[in-house]
Write a protein that holds these residues in place. Sequence first.
Motif, short mmCIF file in Angstrom:
data_model
loop_
_atom_site.label_atom_id
_atom_site.label_comp_id
_atom_site.label_asym_id
_atom_site.label_seq_id
_atom_site.Cartn_x
_atom_site.Cartn_y
_atom_site.Cartn_z
N ALA A 137 0.83 -1.20 0.00
CA ALA A 137 0.00 0.00 0.00
C ALA A 137 0.87 1.26 0.00
O ALA A 137 0.55 2.25 -0.67
N HIS A 138 1.97 1.21 0.75
CA HIS A 138 2.87 2.36 0.82
C HIS A 138 3.49 2.63 -0.55
O HIS A 138 3.55 3.79 -1.00
N LEU A 192 3.07 5.91 -3.01
CA LEU A 192 4.20 6.64 -3.56
C LEU A 192 4.11 6.72 -5.08
O LEU A 192 4.41 7.76 -5.69
N SER A 193 3.70 5.62 -5.70
CA SER A 193 3.59 5.58 -7.16
C SER A 193 2.51 6.54 -7.66
O SER A 193 2.69 7.20 -8.69
N GLU A 194 1.40 6.60 -6.92
CA GLU A 194 0.31 7.50 -7.32
C GLU A 194 0.74 8.96 -7.26
O GLU A 194 0.32 9.77 -8.10
N ASP A 195 1.59 9.28 -6.28
CA ASP A 195 2.00 10.67 -6.09
C ASP A 195 3.23 11.04 -6.92
O ASP A 195 3.64 12.21 -6.93
#
Length: 285
Positions: A253-254, A258-261
């Motif tokens: 999830a972390h 990070l990938s989304e942001d």
Amino acid sequence: MPATFRPILAAAFAAVMAFSPAAKAQETADPSEVLATVNGTEITLGHVIAVRADLPRQYDQFPPALLFEGIIDQLIQQTLLQQSFEGELSLQSQILLENEERAVTAGEVISEVMAGGLDEDALKAAYEEQYPDEAGETEYRASHILVETEEEAQDLVTQLEDGADFAALAREHSTGPSAPSGGDLGWFGEGDMVQPFFEAVAALEPGGVSGPVETQFGWHVVTLAETREKERPEFETVRDELASQAREQMLTAHVEKLSEDAQIDRADISGINPEAINDTSLLEN
């Protein structure tokens, strides 16, 4: 671990005999304590601890005193070699250092994320989901003979109908890794085997023999030895496993967050031959 560490250990055997185990009590040890200097470059207890932590498990058989002396000698030799280096690092060495820094830093973040507190209620909910309090899953103990063609499999079925011994035929004809044990696959449940194979096993009565069964591995002849109901484990016996799964989910999830942001731009790699990853000559300069 560099191969040079092995002769260093051997050479340290003599020196270690003079080492006093009571020299420094572990509770008073300071990782910043300097153990040696090489032309002004300090080698600390922390450097030694970090090397020891990265050694393969086979080094656990050595006494700490021996490892202590050996690692110090190794670090001194490496420092001497490092100081003697002139010019620029090779492209491969530069990239290895970049990768190492990336991996070590990522490891720090992983440790922080996975060290987060676990919700006991969430663990118990996961337990109830994975191990429902109802009739246990059926497990099967079966054996098989794996051959290349349907004709070979059918011939084996005919021999078994005529009274041939299944285990003996498996040892003689099976191409699978279970052949030496007479084709015995041990206990397994649904999802442990490819679906066509599992369905053939589940359709048998104990002692029964299947017709030829095709999978991506070849053609099988299967016999079912026995079945049993898999017992529901106690929560405490699987808690560590559930906790490990929960931490992995936290990390996933972390990374997803990070990938989304992040702005991630992937190049078109269709023009690169995948075999290039094996060509270390590309890193020569």
